[in-house]
Design a protein around this motif. Structure first.
Motif, PDB file in Angstrom:
ATOM      1  N   UNK A   1     -13.981   0.241  -5.961  1.00  0.00           N
ATOM      2  CA  UNK A   1     -14.032  -0.501  -4.693  1.00  0.00           C
ATOM      3  C   UNK A   1     -12.679  -0.482  -3.991  1.00  0.00           C
ATOM      4  N   UNK A   2     -11.602  -0.554  -4.766  1.00  0.00           N
ATOM      5  CA  UNK A   2     -10.263  -0.503  -4.175  1.00  0.00           C
ATOM      6  C   UNK A   2     -10.042   0.827  -3.453  1.00  0.00           C
ATOM      7  N   UNK A   3     -10.460   1.926  -4.058  1.00  0.00           N
ATOM      8  CA  UNK A   3     -10.266   3.226  -3.413  1.00  0.00           C
ATOM      9  C   UNK A   3     -11.142   3.380  -2.176  1.00  0.00           C
ATOM     10  N   UNK A   4     -12.301   2.749  -2.169  1.00  0.00           N
ATOM     11  CA  UNK A   4     -13.124   2.737  -0.955  1.00  0.00           C
ATOM     12  C   UNK A   4     -12.396   1.963   0.143  1.00  0.00           C
ATOM     13  N   UNK A   5     -11.829   0.810  -0.218  1.00  0.00           N
ATOM     14  CA  UNK A   5     -11.079   0.023   0.763  1.00  0.00           C
ATOM     15  C   UNK A   5      -9.835   0.780   1.227  1.00  0.00           C
ATOM     16  N   UNK A   6      -9.173   1.457   0.301  1.00  0.00           N
ATOM     17  CA  UNK A   6      -7.984   2.219   0.660  1.00  0.00           C
ATOM     18  C   UNK A   6      -8.328   3.344   1.632  1.00  0.00           C
ATOM     19  N   UNK A   7      -9.482   3.972   1.444  1.00  0.00           N
ATOM     20  CA  UNK A   7      -9.923   5.003   2.387  1.00  0.00           C
ATOM     21  C   UNK A   7     -10.136   4.405   3.766  1.00  0.00           C
ATOM     22  N   UNK A   8     -10.671   3.194   3.815  1.00  0.00           N
ATOM     23  CA  UNK A   8     -10.882   2.525   5.102  1.00  0.00           C
ATOM     24  C   UNK A   8      -9.544   2.168   5.744  1.00  0.00           C
ATOM     25  N   UNK A   9      -8.579   1.766   4.929  1.00  0.00           N
ATOM     26  CA  UNK A   9      -7.270   1.364   5.440  1.00  0.00           C
ATOM     27  C   UNK A   9      -6.345   2.540   5.714  1.00  0.00           C
TER      28      UNK A   9
END
Length: 195
Positions: free
Chosen positions: A46-54
């Protein structure tokens, strides 16, 4: 051990009732440690998904221009997204606590997940609720463009966030449950050592 069909006394399997057995709280501890590691792994995903968004905002702040990312027109992030990313740091507390069976560190992990995991998610639920409610109450023949719903790549932005929120709440809830189980096991072990 067998020798020409003859069994040596005590090795034919009939001595099982005299063997030592692993205490239940040790078995529970091992099981919950494994499960907590899995939930931490899903937290990383989930963190890497959020990082992709950011990534678009991070690259803008670093003054790096990548045309392909800029063409995605990713909406500007809100503060809660960065605060939620800090919940990943708490996973290192949990992993350290697992190695040492440390109750105090596991409690810090639980408090950190509440602060940096649940609270930003709660804010996001409230923030996107009106758009989400508007979208799910649309009639089939209504046009989305008539409503004031933020869209991204043809999808309602609030709906995408709610999918992320549901996954994050599940990951945080399971990690809290397994952490709590570990604390109970470790307390029992400490109490048994004192006896």
């Amino acid at each position: 051990m067998a020798s020409r069909g003859m069994y040596v006394s005590g090795t034919d399997g009939t001595d099982f009732s005299h063997r030592q057995q692993i205490a239940a709280h040790y078995q529970t501890s091992v099981l919950n440690k494994t499960r907590l590691k899995y939930t931490i792994f899903f937290h990383y995903i989930l963190f890497f998904i959020m990082l992709a968004k950011l990534s678009a905002d991070i690259l803008d702040r670093l003054d790096i221009f990548i045309l392909e990312i800029e063409e995605l027109l990713i909406p500007k992030p809100l503060l809660w997204e960065y605060v939620w990313c800090m919940s990943l740091i708490m996973s290192f507390l949990a992993l350290s606590s697992i190695r040492k069976n440390n109750i105090a560190t596991m409690r810090k992990y639980i408090y950190g997940i509440i602060t940096f995991g649940y609270l930003p998610i709660l804010y996001a639920v409230i923030y996107y609720f009106s758009d989400f409610l508007t979208y799910i109450t649309l009639e089939p023949d209504e046009d989305i463009e008539d409503k004031d719903i933020q869209m991204w790549q043809g999808y309602p932005y609030a709906l995408l966030w709610y999918i992320f929120i549901v996954l994050a709440v599940q990951v945080h809830s399971f990690s809290m449950y397994f952490s709590n189980n570990l604390i109970q096991c470790w307390r029992l072990r400490v109490a048994m050592k004192k006896q």
